[in-house]
Design a protein around this motif. Structure first.
Motif, PDB file in Angstrom:
ATOM      1  N   ALA A 124      -3.805  -1.132  -0.863  1.00  0.00           N
ATOM      2  CA  ALA A 124      -3.270  -2.477  -1.058  1.00  0.00           C
ATOM      3  C   ALA A 124      -1.975  -2.428  -1.874  1.00  0.00           C
ATOM      4  N   PHE A 125      -1.945  -1.589  -2.897  1.00  0.00           N
ATOM      5  CA  PHE A 125      -0.721  -1.418  -3.677  1.00  0.00           C
ATOM      6  C   PHE A 125       0.415  -0.896  -2.804  1.00  0.00           C
ATOM      7  N   GLU A 126       0.115   0.086  -1.975  1.00  0.00           N
ATOM      8  CA  GLU A 126       1.154   0.651  -1.104  1.00  0.00           C
ATOM      9  C   GLU A 126       1.695  -0.404  -0.139  1.00  0.00           C
ATOM     10  N   ALA A 127       0.796  -1.277   0.350  1.00  0.00           N
ATOM     11  CA  ALA A 127       1.238  -2.341   1.262  1.00  0.00           C
ATOM     12  C   ALA A 127       2.165  -3.309   0.525  1.00  0.00           C
ATOM     13  N   LEU A 128       1.847  -3.637  -0.718  1.00  0.00           N
ATOM     14  CA  LEU A 128       2.717  -4.508  -1.512  1.00  0.00           C
ATOM     15  C   LEU A 128       4.061  -3.844  -1.767  1.00  0.00           C
ATOM     16  N   GLN A 129       4.026  -2.550  -1.982  1.00  0.00           N
ATOM     17  CA  GLN A 129       5.264  -1.800  -2.219  1.00  0.00           C
ATOM     18  C   GLN A 129       6.151  -1.819  -0.970  1.00  0.00           C
ATOM     19  N   ARG A 130       5.547  -1.601   0.177  1.00  0.00           N
ATOM     20  CA  ARG A 130       6.321  -1.641   1.432  1.00  0.00           C
ATOM     21  C   ARG A 130       6.912  -3.022   1.683  1.00  0.00           C
ATOM     22  N   ALA A 131       6.179  -4.051   1.249  1.00  0.00           N
ATOM     23  CA  ALA A 131       6.643  -5.425   1.455  1.00  0.00           C
ATOM     24  C   ALA A 131       7.679  -5.854   0.418  1.00  0.00           C
ATOM     25  N   GLY A 132       7.952  -4.995  -0.568  1.00  0.00           N
ATOM     26  CA  GLY A 132       8.939  -5.319  -1.586  1.00  0.00           C
ATOM     27  C   GLY A 132       8.425  -6.210  -2.697  1.00  0.00           C
ATOM     28  N   LYS A 133       7.107  -6.420  -2.732  1.00  0.00           N
ATOM     29  CA  LYS A 133       6.533  -7.282  -3.769  1.00  0.00           C
ATOM     30  C   LYS A 133       6.396  -6.550  -5.107  1.00  0.00           C
ATOM     31  N   ILE A 134       6.241  -5.239  -5.070  1.00  0.00           N
ATOM     32  CA  ILE A 134       6.158  -4.429  -6.284  1.00  0.00           C
ATOM     33  C   ILE A 134       7.011  -3.181  -6.092  1.00  0.00           C
ATOM     34  N   ARG A 135       7.533  -2.668  -7.201  1.00  0.00           N
ATOM     35  CA  ARG A 135       8.331  -1.451  -7.134  1.00  0.00           C
ATOM     36  C   ARG A 135       7.460  -0.203  -7.350  1.00  0.00           C
ATOM     37  N   ASP A 136       6.596  -0.253  -8.351  1.00  0.00           N
ATOM     38  CA  ASP A 136       5.688   0.860  -8.650  1.00  0.00           C
ATOM     39  C   ASP A 136       4.305   0.301  -8.940  1.00  0.00           C
ATOM     40  N   PHE A 137       3.310   1.172  -8.903  1.00  0.00           N
ATOM     41  CA  PHE A 137       1.945   0.737  -9.217  1.00  0.00           C
ATOM     42  C   PHE A 137       1.239   1.794 -10.056  1.00  0.00           C
ATOM     43  N   GLY A 138       0.214   1.344 -10.768  1.00  0.00           N
ATOM     44  CA  GLY A 138      -0.523   2.257 -11.633  1.00  0.00           C
ATOM     45  C   GLY A 138      -1.861   1.656 -12.020  1.00  0.00           C
ATOM     46  N   VAL A 139      -2.384   2.123 -13.133  1.00  0.00           N
ATOM     47  CA  VAL A 139      -3.729   1.740 -13.555  1.00  0.00           C
ATOM     48  C   VAL A 139      -3.747   1.430 -15.049  1.00  0.00           C
ATOM     49  N   SER A 140      -4.859   0.908 -15.501  1.00  0.00           N
ATOM     50  CA  SER A 140      -5.070   0.623 -16.913  1.00  0.00           C
ATOM     51  C   SER A 140      -6.521   0.932 -17.244  1.00  0.00           C
ATOM     52  N   ASN A 141      -6.742   1.416 -18.457  1.00  0.00           N
ATOM     53  CA  ASN A 141      -8.091   1.732 -18.931  1.00  0.00           C
ATOM     54  C   ASN A 141      -8.791   2.782 -18.055  1.00  0.00           C
ATOM     55  N   PHE A 142      -8.034   3.775 -17.612  1.00  0.00           N
ATOM     56  CA  PHE A 142      -8.600   4.888 -16.840  1.00  0.00           C
ATOM     57  C   PHE A 142      -8.716   6.100 -17.747  1.00  0.00           C
ATOM     58  N   ASP A 143      -9.902   6.681 -17.787  1.00  0.00           N
ATOM     59  CA  ASP A 143     -10.113   7.911 -18.534  1.00  0.00           C
ATOM     60  C   ASP A 143      -9.694   9.100 -17.663  1.00  0.00           C
TER      61      ASP A 143
END
Length: 282
Positions: A124-143
């Motif tokens: 889903a993140f990659e699809a948003l990236q291809r659509a130009g909605k986000i530039r980069d993606f990541g996570v939070s609270n991951f061990d």
């Protein structure tokens, strides 16, 4: 302003502005907007928010603060785990974009791990990236184990950041998570860099060793605690401030150079971990 590079090669400020608890009290909105704008004036271009904060109210505050200045801002938001499926991520992102008054996010994070398979969220993140909605993606609270699992998935090598609880009094990530992130070039974003719970923050900032180091530098204990984080490779700090004086103090922390004696004293007062510690969250 000190910057780091994301795995994509895009720069990000090492000192940003957090917005947890902003947007909860309408009477404070103008103060919050002013504080964020002051931070931008001082070069703290990174602003972090989330759809969870004040049920979108924080994003609305940020949107008002960055109106007319979007090109000066590195904008980060986070999606709830229960919205992290293929369709939910897109809908949540669109809602965040509307509240923020922008057409894209610079970085979009999964707020914490939930029941949705990581592979689906990454797709889903990659699809948003291809659509130009986000530039980069990541996570939070991951061990560390979560990062290993995510990095092994298709798209996982593109994870741009991991946002976790990290401060002088909460150093557990130094055992394995922080070294892993450094080894793989994934900047670690430290939230609650001065602690968030009032009692815990008071205990942290009134520690005699921290106050002694602060006195030597003619600085506040909070500035030294921030400087300790900012001196580290691969670490970003996102303190929240509404008081203009605190915003200015946060920016000044970036200019403090801690000596070996300072660091040794802080290590004695706030010992690094000697074993694996489960990831702490707030």
């Amino acid at each position: 302003m000190k910057t780091l590079l994301l795995p994509s090669g895009r720069p990000i400020a090492a000192l940003g502005q957090g917005t947890w608890f902003m947007g909860e009290d309408p009477a404070q909105k103008e103060r919050e907007i002013h504080a964020l704008r002051l931070g931008l004036d001082l070069g703290m271009s990174l602003i972090d928010t989330a759809e969870m904060y004040a049920d979108g109210g924080s994003e609305e505050v940020v949107g008002a603060a960055i109106a007319g200045r979007r090109d000066q801002v590195f904008l980060v938001s986070k999606v709830y785990p229960h919205n992290a499926d293929r369709h939910g991520v897109r809908a949540a992102c669109e809602r965040s974009l509307r509240r923020l008054g922008t057409d894209h996010l610079d970085l979009y994070l999964l707020h914490w791990r939930g029941a949705v398979p990581l592979q689906e969220t990454l797709e889903a993140f990659e699809a948003l990236q291809r659509a130009g909605k986000i530039r980069d993606f990541g996570v939070s609270n991951f061990d560390t184990g979560d990062m290993l699992e995510a990095a092994a998935l298709p798209g996982g090598a593109a994870l741009a950041s991991n946002q976790v609880l990290y401060n002088l009094g909460r150093r557990g990530i130094e055992w394995d998570l922080l070294p892993w992130c450094r080894q793989h070039g994934v900047p670690l974003m430290a939230y609650s860099p001065l602690a968030s719970e009032p009692g815990e923050q008071k205990r942290l900032l009134e520690t005699p060793a921290l106050k002694a180091v602060a006195a030597r530098h003619g600085a506040s204990a909070a500035q030294i605690a921030l400087a300790w984080l900012l001196r580290q490779d691969g670490v970003i700090a996102i303190p929240k401030a509404v008081n203009p004086a605190h915003v200015q103090d946060n920016r000044a922390a970036l200019d403090i150079v801690l000596a070996a004696q300072d660091l040794a004293e802080l290590d004695r007062a706030f010992p690094p971990p000697r074993r694996k510690v489960p990831l702490e969250m707030r």
